[in-house]
Design an enzyme around this catalytic site. Structure first.
Site: not given
Ligand code: FDA
Length: 320
Positions: A130, A181
């Protein structure tokens, strides 16, 4: 503002003491964490596998304060790898280097990760590092390259689209044959290091997704391994449908096979989208955290979506 405050709370020890002391916190946490024990995590994994989803398992923990805690975190991953193998689960593992002692001593952390990678290799498994906040990124990258020099192939990295440096990091990692990732980034970073506007973070996410897809189109795209443990080079980790649709659209335009484009999402978030993508024939991997050290992970999930805060507080009024 609220997001920044919650990210601050995720790192504040006084807030950890208060929030983990509330009994209703545990009810809210259950939405995002598969359980406290290895057995619960394997059970959750098997259910996800039965639904056609792959898994990466994270034994929660970060920023350990002494070498003994780093050793204990390391040793939690060894039986996990054995159990994944024995139960024939389609799962790899994810970990944070500050959990293995990166902030205490570089060689200690490298040695700990090496133990995990050796066991993962024996079990034909894969370890995703990560990516954490900016003060530890140089050392995280160094760890990855050092391990590759030692001959480990079963290790991959994560990249954050909010950081300006990520374009150069992605290019270098792809050249080294790294499985990446791509995420937006979950920490609070200053504007001299990270795009302050969400729309810029999103734009850079699509830009990096495109370069990852272009790279595999030139170098040869591999699907997920037959045992479900080793992901393809390109993993798009987002719940944002616009990002998912961009990656799908661009991959189809250039002719990348669906089997080589993995989507990753967090346990308990957008389960509808997880199932829909799997039904369309894309590999989908769910990040499944477990363990007692849920506090910072959980509060970062609250920070990502303020609506989760109301969900959390609503548990205060549930008494059953
Ligand atoms: P965004 O935040 O724009 O969200 C888009 C939509 O997704 C929202 O409108 C909502 O519908 C849904 N959503 C997003 N987050 C949600 C939540 N917490 N609860 C409910 N709904 C939610 N970060 C990092 O810094 N280091 C890492 O190693 C990782 N590893 C990682 C692995 C995996 C498999 C994922 C999916 C994410 C990570 N992250 C991470 C976290 C990542 O950086 C980010 O903070 C979250 O994925 C939220 O961003 P989105 O891309 O989903 O978009």
């Amino acid at each position: 503002m609220l997001k920044a405050f919650l990210i601050y709370l995720s790192q504040a020890s006084w807030a950890r003491r208060v929030i983990t002391g509330w009994t209703f916190s545990r009810r809210a946490v259950a939405r995002f964490i598969s359980g406290e024990t290895l057995e619960e995590a394997i059970t959750a994994t098997k259910i996800l596998n039965q639904n056609g989803l792959y898994v990466t398992l994270d034994h929660l923990g970060e920023h350990v304060g002494d070498p003994e805690s780093a050793k204990q975190s390391t040793e939690a991953y060894l039986p996990l790898l054995d159990q994944i193998d024995h139960s024939e689960a389609k799962a790899g593992i994810s970990l944070k280097l500050t959990q293995l002692g990166l902030l205490l001593d570089y060689d200690l952390c490298l040695g700990n990760l090496r133990r995990i990678l050796e066991r993962a290799k024996e079990r034909s498994n894969f370890v995703r590092i990560d990516i954490e906040d900016s003060p530890v990124i140089d050392l995280t990258m160094k760890t990855y390259y050092d391990l590759r020099e030692m001959g480990f192939e079963n290790v991959g990295m994560a990249i954050q689209s909010y950081l300006y440096r990520s374009e150069a990091d992605t290019e270098a990692l792809l050249k080294a044959g790294c499985r990446i990732r791509l995420v937006k980034g979950a920490y609070k970073e200053p504007p001299d290091l990270a795009y302050p506007e969400k729309k810029e973070v999103d734009k850079n996410f699509d830009h990096l997704a495109k370069s990852m897809i272009d790279y595999v189109m030139q170098s040869g795209a591999e699907p997920v391994s037959d045992n479900g443990k080793i992901p393809p080079v390109v993993a798009i980790a987002s719940h944002d449908e616009a990002r998912v649709n961009f990656a799908k659209g661009y991959a189809s335009q250039v002719g990348l096979d669906r089997s080589a484009l993995e989507f990753q999402m967090l346990y308990g978030i957008r389960t509808d989208l997880q199932s829909a993508l799997a039904a369309e024939g894309y590999p989908v991997r769910v990040y499944v955290p477990y363990g007692l050290e849920w506090y910072p992970y959980f509060v970062r999930r609250l920070a990502e979506r303020p609506a989760n805060l109301w969900f959390f507080l609503s548990n205060l009024f549930r008494f059953n």
